[in-house]
Design a protein around this motif. Sequence first.
Motif, PDB file in Angstrom:
ATOM      1  N   VAL A  19       8.715   6.773   8.136  1.00  0.00           N
ATOM      2  CA  VAL A  19       7.596   5.914   8.521  1.00  0.00           C
ATOM      3  C   VAL A  19       8.018   4.457   8.387  1.00  0.00           C
ATOM      4  CG1 VAL A  19       5.200   5.308   8.042  1.00  0.00           C
ATOM      5  CG2 VAL A  19       5.966   7.673   7.751  1.00  0.00           C
ATOM      6  N   VAL A  20       7.848   3.695   9.480  1.00  0.00           N
ATOM      7  CA  VAL A  20       8.196   2.272   9.480  1.00  0.00           C
ATOM      8  C   VAL A  20       6.920   1.477   9.734  1.00  0.00           C
ATOM      9  CG1 VAL A  20       9.713   0.506  10.433  1.00  0.00           C
ATOM     10  CG2 VAL A  20      10.419   2.913  10.490  1.00  0.00           C
ATOM     11  N   PRO A  21       6.264   0.924   8.692  1.00  0.00           N
ATOM     12  CA  PRO A  21       5.039   0.142   8.895  1.00  0.00           C
ATOM     13  C   PRO A  21       5.346  -1.278   9.366  1.00  0.00           C
ATOM     14  CG  PRO A  21       5.376   0.667   6.555  1.00  0.00           C
ATOM     15  CD  PRO A  21       6.592   1.077   7.281  1.00  0.00           C
ATOM     16  N   TYR A  22       4.419  -1.815  10.147  1.00  0.00           N
ATOM     17  CA  TYR A  22       4.543  -3.208  10.583  1.00  0.00           C
ATOM     18  C   TYR A  22       4.190  -4.161   9.444  1.00  0.00           C
ATOM     19  CZ  TYR A  22       3.164  -7.565  12.874  1.00  0.00           C
ATOM     20  OH  TYR A  22       3.020  -8.873  13.217  1.00  0.00           O
ATOM     21  N   ALA A  62      -1.491  -4.193   5.099  1.00  0.00           N
ATOM     22  CA  ALA A  62      -2.671  -3.967   5.943  1.00  0.00           C
ATOM     23  C   ALA A  62      -3.015  -2.485   5.978  1.00  0.00           C
ATOM     24  CB  ALA A  62      -2.420  -4.481   7.354  1.00  0.00           C
ATOM     25  N   GLU A  63      -4.304  -2.171   5.783  1.00  0.00           N
ATOM     26  CA  GLU A  63      -4.740  -0.780   5.774  1.00  0.00           C
ATOM     27  C   GLU A  63      -4.719  -0.152   7.159  1.00  0.00           C
ATOM     28  OE1 GLU A  63      -8.485  -0.431   3.900  1.00  0.00           O
ATOM     29  OE2 GLU A  63      -7.753  -1.025   1.913  1.00  0.00           O
ATOM     30  N   ASP A  64      -4.892  -0.970   8.217  1.00  0.00           N
ATOM     31  CA  ASP A  64      -4.884  -0.444   9.579  1.00  0.00           C
ATOM     32  C   ASP A  64      -3.648  -0.915  10.326  1.00  0.00           C
ATOM     33  OD1 ASP A  64      -5.572  -3.054   9.609  1.00  0.00           O
ATOM     34  OD2 ASP A  64      -7.162  -2.868  11.118  1.00  0.00           O
ATOM     35  N   GLY A  90      -2.099   2.605   8.928  1.00  0.00           N
ATOM     36  CA  GLY A  90      -1.334   2.297   7.725  1.00  0.00           C
ATOM     37  C   GLY A  90      -0.996   3.541   6.932  1.00  0.00           C
ATOM     38  N   PRO A  91      -1.342   3.571   5.627  1.00  0.00           N
ATOM     39  CA  PRO A  91      -1.035   4.749   4.809  1.00  0.00           C
ATOM     40  C   PRO A  91      -1.727   6.022   5.303  1.00  0.00           C
ATOM     41  CG  PRO A  91      -1.611   2.861   3.429  1.00  0.00           C
ATOM     42  CD  PRO A  91      -1.946   2.482   4.831  1.00  0.00           C
ATOM     43  N   ARG A  92      -2.814   5.882   6.061  1.00  0.00           N
ATOM     44  CA  ARG A  92      -3.533   7.065   6.578  1.00  0.00           C
ATOM     45  C   ARG A  92      -3.063   7.382   8.003  1.00  0.00           C
ATOM     46  NH1 ARG A  92      -7.352   3.681   4.672  1.00  0.00           N
ATOM     47  NH2 ARG A  92      -8.086   3.250   6.797  1.00  0.00           N
ATOM     48  N   TRP A  93      -1.766   7.284   8.207  1.00  0.00           N
ATOM     49  CA  TRP A  93      -1.239   7.476   9.556  1.00  0.00           C
ATOM     50  C   TRP A  93      -1.387   8.912  10.039  1.00  0.00           C
ATOM     51  CZ3 TRP A  93       2.805  10.913  10.136  1.00  0.00           C
ATOM     52  CH2 TRP A  93       3.522  11.237   8.988  1.00  0.00           C
ATOM     53  N   LEU A 150       0.823  -1.215   0.000  1.00  0.00           N
ATOM     54  CA  LEU A 150       0.000   0.000   0.000  1.00  0.00           C
ATOM     55  C   LEU A 150       0.853   1.258   0.000  1.00  0.00           C
ATOM     56  CD1 LEU A 150      -2.684  -1.061   2.643  1.00  0.00           C
ATOM     57  CD2 LEU A 150      -2.840  -1.187   0.154  1.00  0.00           C
ATOM     58  N   TYR A 151       2.170   1.076  -0.007  1.00  0.00           N
ATOM     59  CA  TYR A 151       3.097   2.213   0.028  1.00  0.00           C
ATOM     60  C   TYR A 151       3.963   2.168  -1.236  1.00  0.00           C
ATOM     61  CZ  TYR A 151       1.898   1.813   4.992  1.00  0.00           C
ATOM     62  OH  TYR A 151       1.239   1.704   6.184  1.00  0.00           O
ATOM     63  N   GLN A 152       3.331   2.350  -2.389  1.00  0.00           N
ATOM     64  CA  GLN A 152       4.102   2.287  -3.628  1.00  0.00           C
ATOM     65  C   GLN A 152       5.079   3.463  -3.734  1.00  0.00           C
ATOM     66  OE1 GLN A 152       1.931   2.377  -7.337  1.00  0.00           O
ATOM     67  NE2 GLN A 152       3.417   1.022  -8.303  1.00  0.00           N
ATOM     68  N   SER A 153       4.679   4.646  -3.280  1.00  0.00           N
ATOM     69  CA  SER A 153       5.581   5.804  -3.261  1.00  0.00           C
ATOM     70  C   SER A 153       6.339   5.781  -1.942  1.00  0.00           C
ATOM     71  CB  SER A 153       4.794   7.109  -3.406  1.00  0.00           C
ATOM     72  OG  SER A 153       4.157   7.176  -4.664  1.00  0.00           O
ATOM     73  N   ILE A 154       7.588   5.348  -1.991  1.00  0.00           N
ATOM     74  CA  ILE A 154       8.357   5.238  -0.753  1.00  0.00           C
ATOM     75  C   ILE A 154       9.025   6.559  -0.383  1.00  0.00           C
ATOM     76  CG2 ILE A 154       8.741   2.771  -0.973  1.00  0.00           C
ATOM     77  CD1 ILE A 154      11.447   3.337  -2.144  1.00  0.00           C
ATOM     78  N   VAL A 155       9.147   7.483  -1.329  1.00  0.00           N
ATOM     79  CA  VAL A 155       9.578   8.853  -1.052  1.00  0.00           C
ATOM     80  C   VAL A 155       8.631   9.769  -1.804  1.00  0.00           C
ATOM     81  CG1 VAL A 155      11.402  10.573  -1.270  1.00  0.00           C
ATOM     82  CG2 VAL A 155      12.000   8.209  -0.734  1.00  0.00           C
ATOM     83  N   SER A 156       7.939  10.642  -1.079  1.00  0.00           N
ATOM     84  CA  SER A 156       6.941  11.499  -1.717  1.00  0.00           C
ATOM     85  C   SER A 156       6.714  12.715  -0.844  1.00  0.00           C
ATOM     86  CB  SER A 156       5.623  10.737  -1.932  1.00  0.00           C
ATOM     87  OG  SER A 156       5.098  10.308  -0.684  1.00  0.00           O
ATOM     88  N   GLN A 157       5.984  13.695  -1.418  1.00  0.00           N
ATOM     89  CA  GLN A 157       5.594  14.888  -0.681  1.00  0.00           C
ATOM     90  C   GLN A 157       4.116  14.787  -0.347  1.00  0.00           C
ATOM     91  OE1 GLN A 157       7.408  15.585  -3.936  1.00  0.00           O
ATOM     92  NE2 GLN A 157       9.010  14.934  -2.515  1.00  0.00           N
ATOM     93  N   GLU A 158       3.719  15.494   0.681  1.00  0.00           N
ATOM     94  CA  GLU A 158       2.330  15.487   1.096  1.00  0.00           C
ATOM     95  C   GLU A 158       1.477  16.136   0.017  1.00  0.00           C
ATOM     96  OE1 GLU A 158      -0.427  16.817   4.934  1.00  0.00           O
ATOM     97  OE2 GLU A 158       1.670  17.431   4.779  1.00  0.00           O
TER      98      GLU A 158
END
Length: 690
Positions: free
Chosen positions: A433-436, A440-442, A528-531, A318-326
Amino acid sequence: VYLNTLSRRLDDAKHLSGYFTDNSYYFHLVPPVSGYVRLKLHTDRSPQLKQPKVDVDCGLHAFGVSLAEPQYQSLLEMLDVISRGQAKVNKISGKIKFKDGDQKTKEAYVKLYKRTLNAAWLPDLSEDEKKEKIDIERKLSFETLARYRASAIAELRHQLKEGEDVMTREDMEKQRAKQKSYTGSISYYLGWGSKNDQTQQAPQITESELEKKREEIYKQMNYNPEDELLAEEQRKARPDDYIKLKLGFQMERLFLELFTDLEVPKEKSSNDESYQGKLLYMEAFGSSVETISYVGGLTCELKLQSFRIKDHYTKGTLYQSIVSQEDSKISKSDQPPLLRAKFEVPPLDKSADTKVDLKLLESTIIVNPILLARLQDFFAPPKETSDSMKLVSGWSARQAKYLSEATTASLSQSMEAHFSLQVSLDVSAPAIVVPYDLCAEDSLVLVIDFGQFKLDTELQDKSKVSEALKKIEEQGYTIPKEKLLTQSSHPGGTDENRSMVSVKEYDECYDCYNIIGAKFEVFLTNGGPRWRQSRAGDLELEKRARSNYLTKETKLNQNLAQDENASPSTLISPFDLNVKIFKTVAPAVTSLPRVRVEGELPRIGVSISPSKFKKVMLILQALSEGSKRGSNKRNRKKRSTKKMEANNTSTLVHDTSGLKGNILDAKENQTYADLKHALGVLPESDTEAK
């Protein structure tokens, strides 16, 4: 730029043009590049011209590098072949022995070499003498030969006329022919005869006739000497903000793409997002550089509109852009650039010797251990090319050492003399950001937000500085006690009778660089991506919980409100840091410290609990498992594509506890879960630990 590792395709191709344009294979290292250059020269000579005298605008539409793993390996093999060949050449040349020569050889060679120079009184070398000279040169070492030639040149310099320089005999003949031709041309234009008639006596001519001839020549050439004088006066009258040259360079798109394989299926394009052969795609938009040369200085401005890195290797992420701007709500045309840097040497307002202005917007970096491990394998050199890589690493180490020494020398030199540098930095540091779980969306997420970094400069007024320095240098004033760490640190001793400058006067002897770091924090959240949205919700819940506990009357609940329940998701509370660096404007004054550092340590709140500790350990375990699954260490020539695809799964940690779900949310068998995550994975050989 092409690099083809599939040489069998060349034999099958009927035409070379078809071989190089076959879309079923991806051969480009650098795809075709197109660009433009526009040059404008303003004809107005007025010193009040507000537009650039010379305006150069150039750019590239797109420039990038496409590199497949077989191509990278082939490049390393090519480098290895070249390095081995160079090693053989060095080995052969090391066996060749040269003589250092003796006095007799030196005298013979000096005499011969002088006759190849502009010693006009000496005859030219005969064929036998030329052969003798070449034989001597083949036997002598380079250093000896250079020393002999230097001796010959030194002897000849003493024998030449004053003002005449040493040159080769060929250059002497060319110079004579040029002078002869120039003399003939002057005679021809002044009416003294033809160019070839050099023996004819030049007639006597008066000054008025010569001036008349000169005016005729100027008229034919359409030349007016007064124009040069006027142009020189106009150049001197130009103000400091007169633009001599403006150079602009734009690059619409800069990219780097990495592929795991060279072959692309014919039914798919390499630009297709679903193409599994693509590993990583890095892209920068809107790069530009603008340099303006004024009469009074130089400015250079760099801009980068946006930058991103996309992951094409991890399946289902779910994190295809690993470096991006808001994402911003405003349009892209009105969106400020990601990076803006401006340098002025010196600025037109003369406020400093150099002025630097830099601004960087916030970005997000996702830590993906699967992709990082795969990239490490991608760039790992084969064992057979280890020698060539040692050469490259050795060269890189030497360059790094040279750069380090040059930087140290530059800093030391800047401390010896006053150099005013005005710096303005406004940097929104990235959030890591370090996702587990990448799918997973949550998912649980660890966020390290470095906050904002600012640097401002306060340069001192030179007139006020001179007054304060006069007291210190001439009148023997000392540093105020408020600025001393200990009494023994006083440069002037501990004499109480000596006068001291005021704190204000003391600060006027220093340029101040104020460093402000704000809102650094570390926290855990879900979503997840909506952290970001999840973090905002956590803070709102924490605010309500804090207000509820503070309404209680018991002291115990107030302590709880200020301790664990006040921040259930924060590991390190946001804090600010303020540091001031003072650099003296008078390095020659020994009683003034050259650099002073003053700052305040902030209040740093660290909140830890068993629940938070478990979550952090889970994320660290996920990083370890992801690195193992992303790694692909095996023989590259026998690589199995199916096995590679099976390894790039984004499920980092498998739950083997039998709880069927997130172990942190389990209500049953919590004791077993706590023990499992507290002990971790124990080796089978350690019976006592088991």
